[in-house]
Design a protein around this motif. Structure first.
Motif, PDB file in Angstrom:
ATOM      1  N   PHE A 274      -4.548 -40.790 -27.312  1.00  0.00           N
ATOM      2  CA  PHE A 274      -4.007 -40.266 -26.052  1.00  0.00           C
ATOM      3  C   PHE A 274      -4.215 -41.271 -24.917  1.00  0.00           C
ATOM      4  N   GLU A 275      -5.411 -41.834 -24.850  1.00  0.00           N
ATOM      5  CA  GLU A 275      -5.712 -42.778 -23.771  1.00  0.00           C
ATOM      6  C   GLU A 275      -4.982 -44.108 -23.961  1.00  0.00           C
ATOM      7  N   ASN A 276      -4.808 -44.533 -25.208  1.00  0.00           N
ATOM      8  CA  ASN A 276      -4.161 -45.825 -25.471  1.00  0.00           C
ATOM      9  C   ASN A 276      -2.647 -45.783 -25.262  1.00  0.00           C
ATOM     10  N   TYR A 277      -2.018 -44.634 -25.551  1.00  0.00           N
ATOM     11  CA  TYR A 277      -0.550 -44.585 -25.574  1.00  0.00           C
ATOM     12  C   TYR A 277       0.053 -43.614 -24.558  1.00  0.00           C
ATOM     13  N   ARG A 278      -0.731 -43.090 -23.688  1.00  0.00           N
ATOM     14  CA  ARG A 278      -0.198 -42.137 -22.711  1.00  0.00           C
ATOM     15  C   ARG A 278       0.928 -42.784 -21.897  1.00  0.00           C
ATOM     16  N   GLY A 279       2.053 -42.090 -21.826  1.00  0.00           N
ATOM     17  CA  GLY A 279       3.219 -42.598 -21.107  1.00  0.00           C
ATOM     18  C   GLY A 279       4.142 -43.445 -21.963  1.00  0.00           C
ATOM     19  N   LYS A 280       3.734 -43.743 -23.209  1.00  0.00           N
ATOM     20  CA  LYS A 280       4.540 -44.573 -24.103  1.00  0.00           C
ATOM     21  C   LYS A 280       5.174 -43.718 -25.196  1.00  0.00           C
ATOM     22  N   ILE A 281       6.223 -44.279 -25.804  1.00  0.00           N
ATOM     23  CA  ILE A 281       6.861 -43.581 -26.924  1.00  0.00           C
ATOM     24  C   ILE A 281       6.061 -43.861 -28.190  1.00  0.00           C
ATOM     25  N   VAL A 282       5.702 -42.806 -28.891  1.00  0.00           N
ATOM     26  CA  VAL A 282       4.968 -42.921 -30.152  1.00  0.00           C
ATOM     27  C   VAL A 282       5.635 -42.014 -31.175  1.00  0.00           C
ATOM     28  N   ARG A 283       5.260 -42.192 -32.423  1.00  0.00           N
ATOM     29  CA  ARG A 283       5.786 -41.328 -33.483  1.00  0.00           C
ATOM     30  C   ARG A 283       4.651 -40.496 -34.058  1.00  0.00           C
ATOM     31  N   LEU A 284       4.836 -39.185 -34.064  1.00  0.00           N
ATOM     32  CA  LEU A 284       3.910 -38.311 -34.778  1.00  0.00           C
ATOM     33  C   LEU A 284       4.193 -38.500 -36.266  1.00  0.00           C
ATOM     34  N   ILE A 285       3.212 -38.947 -37.006  1.00  0.00           N
ATOM     35  CA  ILE A 285       3.404 -39.358 -38.396  1.00  0.00           C
ATOM     36  C   ILE A 285       4.120 -38.274 -39.203  1.00  0.00           C
ATOM     37  N   GLY A 286       5.216 -38.696 -39.858  1.00  0.00           N
ATOM     38  CA  GLY A 286       5.960 -37.785 -40.714  1.00  0.00           C
ATOM     39  C   GLY A 286       6.788 -36.756 -39.980  1.00  0.00           C
ATOM     40  N   LEU A 287       6.878 -36.863 -38.621  1.00  0.00           N
ATOM     41  CA  LEU A 287       7.539 -35.805 -37.865  1.00  0.00           C
ATOM     42  C   LEU A 287       8.663 -36.364 -36.982  1.00  0.00           C
ATOM     43  N   TYR A 288       8.353 -36.731 -35.749  1.00  0.00           N
ATOM     44  CA  TYR A 288       9.370 -37.254 -34.834  1.00  0.00           C
ATOM     45  C   TYR A 288       8.700 -38.050 -33.717  1.00  0.00           C
ATOM     46  N   ASN A 289       9.547 -38.586 -32.814  1.00  0.00           N
ATOM     47  CA  ASN A 289       9.065 -39.442 -31.731  1.00  0.00           C
ATOM     48  C   ASN A 289       8.894 -38.629 -30.445  1.00  0.00           C
ATOM     49  N   ILE A 290       7.884 -38.995 -29.658  1.00  0.00           N
ATOM     50  CA  ILE A 290       7.661 -38.335 -28.366  1.00  0.00           C
ATOM     51  C   ILE A 290       7.233 -39.383 -27.339  1.00  0.00           C
TER      52      ILE A 290
END
Length: 551
Positions: free
Chosen positions: A454-470
């Motif tokens: 959460f602290e490393n990627y807050r505000g960035k686009i990431v992928r929840l493994i096996g699910l979708y991007n947020i």
């Protein structure tokens, strides 16, 4: 590192899983096939991360074409079965012995001796003797519990002794053979001052007691047995060549008096044999043909040969092996015992130790220890192992067996705005074995991820493994399902279970695990994706506790 080979491993994994590589699975296979990469694990992970991003940009067809270009799918070759180094002069009878001192349970160093002897016993269809060398009730006082612990440790290591002896119950046998030595004029009772005797021995001179009559020696011996001599007043010695090049061999001590023995099994005995005498007599009477011993005990043969020559016995074949040590852990049982007493360790199965009980508690397979020792064998050179070396053997067994589950440590709750309508996701129990089946996770808008992510990627686009991007935030925005080279983060849904994991450094990791883990049983071994392998100890509907095995 060969980056083309790393890329091939990633592509091999990705093409089997719909174009989305599982980096943990890739690392596991690489370390299993090439354990030497463990020493550069951070560099390995860095390279894999860069290469995985390249793969994520490729379509599944492009991945397959690139894999073919690099040599095709990885074919994992089965190593030829490694045999133990043959021993010399093995004829019809073959008898070996494992002779631990029961001052505690076995550790990895003891296991080497136990396993090597067992492997040879099986190779030559011989006899395996367990003999408790428990004749020092002063300096190395046996623990009553340790006799049972050692048997339990051996059983767990798949070792079943053919015969079991207790040296402490054979004192009268040792007395009998020393009396024979006295009658032959090959032994004597020394009452000299310890320091004075030491000076004479260094000068290659006999002490005054050495040449007393046989009758006088026997009288002195009886006086020792009747406890009319007290501790340090008399020592029973074996006559040797006073010119022997090794000072410690000259007229070496066979028995000493202990006024207050603290033996758990023997009472009212005050004359105790030293190891070189007792083991020499036992090895002959038990028909031991081969002795595998540490190089630090090679002088024992020099001493014992005097006895064998006097009695006209044939000495067993000796196989020396180098010293054995383990990095980053304590193997001294006296220090471990003190550590337990002082609260440094929780017990003999403290996860920071490399006792057999501790390794069992952590979820290490006995076969991993056996395979490690088999690879090392009875080498003459000194051997130092690391826990990572043992882990590499365990990983080969565990990786294809352990099903995969989700876990996040130090969890932070997020809520996804406008997610897709799906409320159930199915994931494979094991990415390499689709026939093992799937597991279902009920999903909604609420998820838990690690505080670190959460602290490393807050505000960035990431992928929840096996699910979708947020786009990650407390209120996260759904950004589509397309597989793109975004950082992948682990998650659990709102339906989760509290989990604690005891780490190898004795610290506790807390977090949430997916609810499917509550269907498992204690002693199951699983892989928590992007965390490591875990051995379950407590499994309840609302609480899971386990031990971290390794990455």
């Amino acid at each position: 590192m060969d980056k083309k080979l790393l890329l091939r491993y990633i592509l091999d994994n990705s093409t089997k899983h719909g174009g989305e590589p599982n980096i943990d699975s890739v690392i596991g296979k690489l370390l299993s096939d090439m354990p030497e990469l463990k020493k550069d694990i951070n560099e390995l992970k860095k390279n894999l991360k860069i290469l995985t991003e390249e793969v994520n940009y490729m379509s599944i067809d492009e991945q397959k074409n690139k894999l073919d270009e690099l040599g095709g799918p990885i074919v994992r070759k089965h190593k030829e079965k490694q045999e133990m180094i043959p021993l010399l002069k093995v004829k019809h009878d073959f008898v070996v012995r494992f002779a631990p001192n029961p001052v505690g349970p076995l550790h990895i160093g003891n296991a080497r001796q136990a396993i090597v002897n067992w492997l040879y016993r099986n190779l030559y269809k011989g006899v395996y003797i367990l003999r408790y060398d428990d004749t020092d009730p002063k300096n190395k006082v046996p623990m009553k519990e340790a006799y049972k612990w050692i048997l339990e440790d051996l059983e767990w290591l798949k070792i079943k002794p053919d015969k079991i002896y207790y040296s402490s119950k054979r004192l009268n046998i040792y007395y009998e053979y020393f009396l024979k030595l006295l009658k032959m004029g090959k032994g004597y009772i020394c009452t000299c001052d310890k320091e004075e005797f030491k000076k004479l021995r260094e000068k290659k001179k006999a002490c005054p007691c050495r040449d007393l009559s046989i009758r006088s020696q026997i009288n002195r011996w009886n006086k020792m047995l009747e406890h009319k001599f007290k501790e340090n007043e008399a020592v029973a010695r074996v006559k040797t060549d006073l010119e022997d090049k090794n000072v410690s061999v000259r007229d070496w001590p066979a028995f000493r008096i202990i006024d207050e023995p603290k033996h758990p099994l023997v009472k009212n005995k005050y004359v105790w044999p030293l190891l070189d005498f007792a083991s020499a007599i036992d090895d002959h009477l038990m028909n031991v043909t081969h002795i595998i011993r540490g190089i630090d005990l090679q002088l024992s043969k020099n001493k014992q040969l005097y006895l064998y020559n006097y009695f006209k016995w044939k000495y067993p074949i000796i196989k020396l092996q180098g010293k054995f040590s383990a990095e980053g852990t304590e193997l001294s049982k006296s220090k471990i015992k003190d550590g337990i007493k002082n609260g440094v360790y929780s017990g003999w199965d403290d996860v920071r130790l490399m006792t057999i009980r501790a390794l069992k508690r952590r979820g290490i397979y006995p076969e991993a220890i056996i395979n490690l020792i088999k690879e090392i064998g009875p080498k003459i050179r000194d051997v130092t192992i690391s826990i990572s070396h043992l882990e590499s053997f365990n990983r080969k067994i565990l990786d294809p067996i352990a099903n995969r589950y989700f876990f996040v440590k130090n969890p932070v709750m997020i809520k996804v705005i406008n997610p897709p309508p799906e409320r159930t996701i199915k994931l494979p129990l094991h990415p390499d074995y689709p026939d093992r089946g799937m597991r279902s996770l009920q999903i909604g808008k609420v998820f838990y991820i690690s505080k670190e992510d959460f602290e490393n990627y807050r505000g960035k686009i990431v992928r929840l493994i096996g699910l979708y991007n947020i786009r990650l935030d407390t209120n996260a925005q759904f950004m589509g399902k397309q597989i793109l080279p975004y950082p992948k983060i682990q998650w659990t849904p709102q339906s989760k279970v509290d989990m604690k994991i005891l780490m190898p450094d004795n610290t506790i990791i807390r977090g949430y695990a997916e609810i499917n883990i509550t269907k498992l049983k204690p002693k199951d071994r699983i892989q928590l994706q992007r965390f490591g392998f875990v051995y379950l100890d407590v499994v309840k509907e609302d609480y899971i506790y386990g031990y971290y095995i390794h990455s």
